[in-house]
Design a protein around this motif. Structure first.
Motif, PDB file in Angstrom:
ATOM      1  N   SER A 114       0.861   6.171   2.795  1.00 27.16           N
ATOM      2  CA  SER A 114       0.426   5.032   4.406  1.00 27.16           C
ATOM      3  C   SER A 114       0.603   5.628   4.982  1.00 27.16           C
ATOM      4  O   SER A 114       1.056   5.054   6.849  1.00 27.16           O
ATOM      5  N   GLU A 115       1.956   6.911   5.534  1.00 26.55           N
ATOM      6  CA  GLU A 115       2.654   7.638   6.750  1.00 26.55           C
ATOM      7  C   GLU A 115       1.034   8.512   6.770  1.00 26.55           C
ATOM      8  O   GLU A 115       1.277   9.033   8.241  1.00 26.55           O
ATOM      9  N   ILE A 116      -0.055   8.753   6.794  1.00 22.06           N
ATOM     10  CA  ILE A 116      -1.118   9.649   6.882  1.00 22.06           C
ATOM     11  C   ILE A 116      -2.047   8.751   7.079  1.00 22.06           C
ATOM     12  O   ILE A 116      -2.844   8.468   8.129  1.00 22.06           O
ATOM     13  N   TYR A 117      -2.639   7.419   6.556  1.00 24.76           N
ATOM     14  CA  TYR A 117      -3.548   6.444   6.676  1.00 24.76           C
ATOM     15  C   TYR A 117      -3.952   5.177   6.426  1.00 24.76           C
ATOM     16  O   TYR A 117      -4.412   5.112   7.416  1.00 24.76           O
ATOM     17  N   ASN A 121      -4.741   0.145   5.460  1.00 26.42           N
ATOM     18  CA  ASN A 121      -6.163   0.546   4.306  1.00 26.42           C
ATOM     19  C   ASN A 121      -5.444   1.026   2.742  1.00 26.42           C
ATOM     20  O   ASN A 121      -6.174   0.481   1.840  1.00 26.42           O
ATOM     21  N   ILE A 122      -4.343   1.577   2.852  1.00 26.14           N
ATOM     22  CA  ILE A 122      -3.924   2.229   1.795  1.00 26.14           C
ATOM     23  C   ILE A 122      -3.348   0.764   0.556  1.00 26.14           C
ATOM     24  O   ILE A 122      -3.470   0.187  -0.876  1.00 26.14           O
ATOM     25  N   LEU A 123      -2.677  -0.293   1.893  1.00 25.17           N
ATOM     26  CA  LEU A 123      -2.754  -2.045   0.710  1.00 25.17           C
ATOM     27  C   LEU A 123      -3.855  -2.201   0.602  1.00 25.17           C
ATOM     28  O   LEU A 123      -3.499  -2.782  -0.261  1.00 25.17           O
ATOM     29  N   ALA A 162       6.598   0.209  -2.048  1.00 26.50           N
ATOM     30  CA  ALA A 162       6.422   1.291  -1.585  1.00 26.50           C
ATOM     31  C   ALA A 162       6.167   0.832   0.173  1.00 26.50           C
ATOM     32  O   ALA A 162       6.543   1.958   0.828  1.00 26.50           O
ATOM     33  N   LEU A 163       5.556  -0.281   0.194  1.00 30.22           N
ATOM     34  CA  LEU A 163       5.043  -0.588   2.027  1.00 30.22           C
ATOM     35  C   LEU A 163       5.647  -1.219   2.637  1.00 30.22           C
ATOM     36  O   LEU A 163       5.791  -1.701   3.983  1.00 30.22           O
ATOM     37  N   ALA A 164       6.645  -2.335   1.802  1.00 32.13           N
ATOM     38  CA  ALA A 164       6.487  -3.542   2.205  1.00 32.13           C
ATOM     39  C   ALA A 164       8.160  -3.214   3.365  1.00 32.13           C
ATOM     40  O   ALA A 164       7.923  -3.311   4.584  1.00 32.13           O
ATOM     41  N   GLY A 165       9.471  -1.876   2.874  1.00 33.18           N
ATOM     42  CA  GLY A 165      10.115  -2.045   3.849  1.00 33.18           C
ATOM     43  C   GLY A 165       9.472  -1.254   5.281  1.00 33.18           C
ATOM     44  O   GLY A 165       9.763  -0.955   6.407  1.00 33.18           O
ATOM     45  N   GLY A 166       8.319  -0.134   4.755  1.00 29.48           N
ATOM     46  CA  GLY A 166       7.806   0.083   5.738  1.00 29.48           C
ATOM     47  C   GLY A 166       7.352  -0.198   7.140  1.00 29.48           C
ATOM     48  O   GLY A 166       7.299  -0.138   8.220  1.00 29.48           O
ATOM     49  N   VAL A 167       6.502  -1.284   6.371  1.00 25.61           N
ATOM     50  CA  VAL A 167       5.509  -2.428   7.612  1.00 25.61           C
ATOM     51  C   VAL A 167       6.775  -3.028   7.708  1.00 25.61           C
ATOM     52  O   VAL A 167       6.795  -3.400   9.456  1.00 25.61           O
ATOM     53  N   LEU A 223      -6.121 -11.223  -1.934  1.00 25.59           N
ATOM     54  CA  LEU A 223      -6.576  -9.431  -1.100  1.00 25.59           C
ATOM     55  C   LEU A 223      -7.428 -10.444  -0.048  1.00 25.59           C
ATOM     56  O   LEU A 223      -8.216  -9.224   1.059  1.00 25.59           O
ATOM     57  N   VAL A 224      -8.724 -11.415  -0.448  1.00 23.00           N
ATOM     58  CA  VAL A 224      -9.349 -11.898   0.825  1.00 23.00           C
ATOM     59  C   VAL A 224      -8.433 -12.213   1.961  1.00 23.00           C
ATOM     60  O   VAL A 224      -8.956 -12.447   3.225  1.00 23.00           O
ATOM     61  N   ILE A 225      -8.046 -12.879   1.489  1.00 21.29           N
ATOM     62  CA  ILE A 225      -6.909 -13.623   2.603  1.00 21.29           C
ATOM     63  C   ILE A 225      -5.880 -12.349   3.446  1.00 21.29           C
ATOM     64  O   ILE A 225      -5.689 -12.285   4.752  1.00 21.29           O
ATOM     65  N   GLU A 226      -5.588 -11.007   2.669  1.00 24.96           N
ATOM     66  CA  GLU A 226      -4.946  -9.950   3.500  1.00 24.96           C
ATOM     67  C   GLU A 226      -6.091  -9.283   4.069  1.00 24.96           C
ATOM     68  O   GLU A 226      -6.178  -8.751   5.775  1.00 24.96           O
ATOM     69  N   ILE A 227      -7.306  -8.606   3.852  1.00 27.63           N
ATOM     70  CA  ILE A 227      -8.518  -8.705   4.298  1.00 27.63           C
ATOM     71  C   ILE A 227      -8.670  -8.844   6.003  1.00 27.63           C
ATOM     72  O   ILE A 227      -8.796  -8.709   6.694  1.00 27.63           O
ATOM     73  N   GLY A 228      -8.661 -10.354   5.885  1.00 27.68           N
ATOM     74  CA  GLY A 228      -9.145 -11.156   7.022  1.00 27.68           C
ATOM     75  C   GLY A 228      -7.679 -10.880   7.667  1.00 27.68           C
ATOM     76  O   GLY A 228      -8.095 -11.086   9.172  1.00 27.68           O
ATOM     77  N   THR A 229      -6.533 -10.808   7.660  1.00 28.91           N
ATOM     78  CA  THR A 229      -5.136 -11.270   8.443  1.00 28.91           C
ATOM     79  C   THR A 229      -4.294 -10.198   8.383  1.00 28.91           C
ATOM     80  O   THR A 229      -3.631 -10.327   9.045  1.00 28.91           O
ATOM     81  N   PHE A 230      -4.358  -9.040   8.169  1.00 27.78           N
ATOM     82  CA  PHE A 230      -3.296  -7.831   7.696  1.00 27.78           C
ATOM     83  C   PHE A 230      -3.454  -6.945   8.536  1.00 27.78           C
ATOM     84  O   PHE A 230      -5.102  -6.328   8.559  1.00 27.78           O
TER      85      PHE A 230
END
Length: 497
Positions: A114-117, A121-123, A162-167, A223-230
């Protein structure tokens, strides 16, 4: 060309053991350096509107809710699954806990990637992976397929760790650390209670396969919500895309971000190798990560001892039906939620006071640790009352109340540790938290395996007394080491950038 800003490099990097990226130069010194615009840049995640930050935080929280719910939902149905798939006791326990083992290894890969891409996208990729394997669990006809699918589902589910704290570190400022964790945890923590409750109802009224199918339907909607809002939240990637647009539009290859320049002469293989090994290098060479990881690992292991044995207490000792036993998890979830909602504001209030007292306006990062001490005392008190009340079959409300206090104290003690790591490793938060998560997930996987034998040999009273004493050791002296020697340990850390 964008002008520099103080947000182009994390504010507190001078307090971290990780060398920061080169400081942004002024336009007249380096016209090709691409940074965020000062004072407010709409593309800078820390300058986003409150509503946009809340959307990102709520999406993460709902994702975490699903992950935790799936980890515990099959616990009430294990006897049925054991008989249907011809498992022995060890294999049945493995079907439950293998999910947690996967969350030890997943963040070691997902966090650095996630610190590269980028986070987005990783989520999305991990959530699609989790959906596939969790759905397959519901169709498993053999014990081997169920255990393997649970492991692979857990690998995808580990993205939230892995991602929550980073985000949250990407979006919220240092002085808002408590607020961000409070908002993130309010939905997520109910998963620990909802999982066993739904699992108990489904176990009694329908096939256990609907536990996986229903959570897969929920995940598909998410997943549908994430793709549209994140949106993408990782600042180095946002700036890199800005620099790429400038290079294309001007035809000048000199435009670079402060994060790109140290990597200009490195190959893709070198960058990937450094990134993917970063969590283990942090865990191996950084004393701060080692101490905080041990504190969190012991706390997490104790938590899963309680969660894994709580339903058994009510069915075997209090002779309650399976459906009713799951309702007691509400006390656990309520304690964690209450702890997060109290601990977050307290943490931010203490940070503001420490900042006012600091000569340069930047408090010691170790000031976060003070809140762990009262939290650890509450953890010990809750475990003692819970254990001895259960030992003598005191009224169920006393046991539930003690479990509430234990969970409440666990959140008060745990949130400052996580915030401390986020402060110190602001650019590589995901990698730093992945290093801690490795040990946490291992203890969550291993500790419940010996919990039945421990309670059988020592009883709930002495068993919880032992846990409380060990918890006080990790909850008081270990944070005390950070408070007294944290600055010295940071200076002695080996570079793992």
């Amino acid at each position: 060309m964008a002008a520099p800003t103080n947000e182009s490099v994390p504010r507190d990097t001078e307090m971290t053991p990780i060398p920061p990226p080169p400081p942004a130069a002024k336009p007249d010194e380096d016209p090709f350096l691409v940074t965020f615009v000062h004072p407010i840049d709409p593309s800078n995640p820390k300058d986003w509107s409150r509503s946009k930050k809340l959307i990102v935080t709520d999406v993460l929280s709902a994702t975490g809710f699903c992950r935790i719910m799936v980890s515990t939902i099959i616990a009430p149905a294990l006897p049925t699954i054991k008989n249907e798939l011809h498992m022995n006791s060890t294999e049945a326990a493995m079907a439950l806990s293998i999910y947690l083992l996967a969350t030890a290894f997943g963040p070691l890969v997902i966090g650095p990637l996630s610190e590269i891409y980028g986070r987005k996208n990783i989520l999305h990729a991990c959530n699609a992976w989790f959906l596939l394997w969790n759905l397959l669990c519901g169709f498993a006809k053999t014990k081997e397929l169920l255990i393997a699918a649970r492991f692979l589902a857990g690998f995808g589910a580990s993205s939230i760790y892995a991602l929550a704290g980073g985000v949250l570190g990407d979006v919220w400022r240092t002085e808002e650390r408590g607020k961000s964790l409070r908002l993130y945890l309010v939905i997520q923590l109910f998963g620990a209670a909802v999982g066993p409750i739904i699992g108990g109802i489904m176990s009694a009224r329908t096939t256990w396969r609907w536990m996986f199918w229903s959570t897969s339907i929920f995940q598909a909607i998410m997943l549908v919500i994430e793709i549209g809002t994140f949106p993408e939240t990782y600042a180095p990637l946002i700036l890199r895309k800005r620099a790429e647009r400038l290079r294309r539009s001007t035809g000048d290859p000199q435009y670079r971000t402060p994060y790109e320049r140290p990597q200009d002469r490195k190959s893709v293989a070198n960058v990937l190798t450094r990134a993917l090994t970063r969590p283990l290098r942090l865990l191996t060479f950084h004393p701060i990560i080692q101490v905080t990881a041990l504190i969190q690992a012991w706390s997490y292991g104790m938590l899963y001892i309680v969660l894994s044995s709580f339903a058994t207490l009510w069915t075997e000792e209090y002779k309650q039906p399976t459906e009713l036993s799951g309702l007691h998890y509400i006390a656990c979830a309520a304690g964690e939620v209450a702890g997060s909602q109290v601990g977050g504001p307290l943490m931010d209030m203490m940070y503001r006071r420490m900042r006012e007292r600091a000569p340069d306006g930047i408090p010691r990062p170790e000031s976060r640790i003070l809140l762990t001490f009262p939290g650890s005392l509450l953890v010990g008190l809750g475990l003692l009352v819970y254990g001895w009340a259960a030992q003598y079959h005191v009224h169920w409300a006393v046991v539930d109340g003690a479990a509430f206090v234990y969970m409440f104290g666990g959140q008060i003690a745990g949130m400052p540790i996580q915030a401390y790591v986020m402060d110190l490793f602001s650019e590589h938060t995901s990698s730093a938290l992945a290093a801690s998560q490795f040990l946490r997930s291992l203890t969550a996987f291993l500790f419940p395996l010996f919990a039945p034998a421990m309670y059988k040999a020592m009883g709930y009273g002495w068993g919880n007394t032992m846990l409380a004493l060990c918890g006080l050791f990790f909850g008081l002296p270990a944070p005390g080491i950070i408070w007294m020697f944290g600055e010295r340990l940071r200076r002695r850390a080996t570079e793992s950038y």
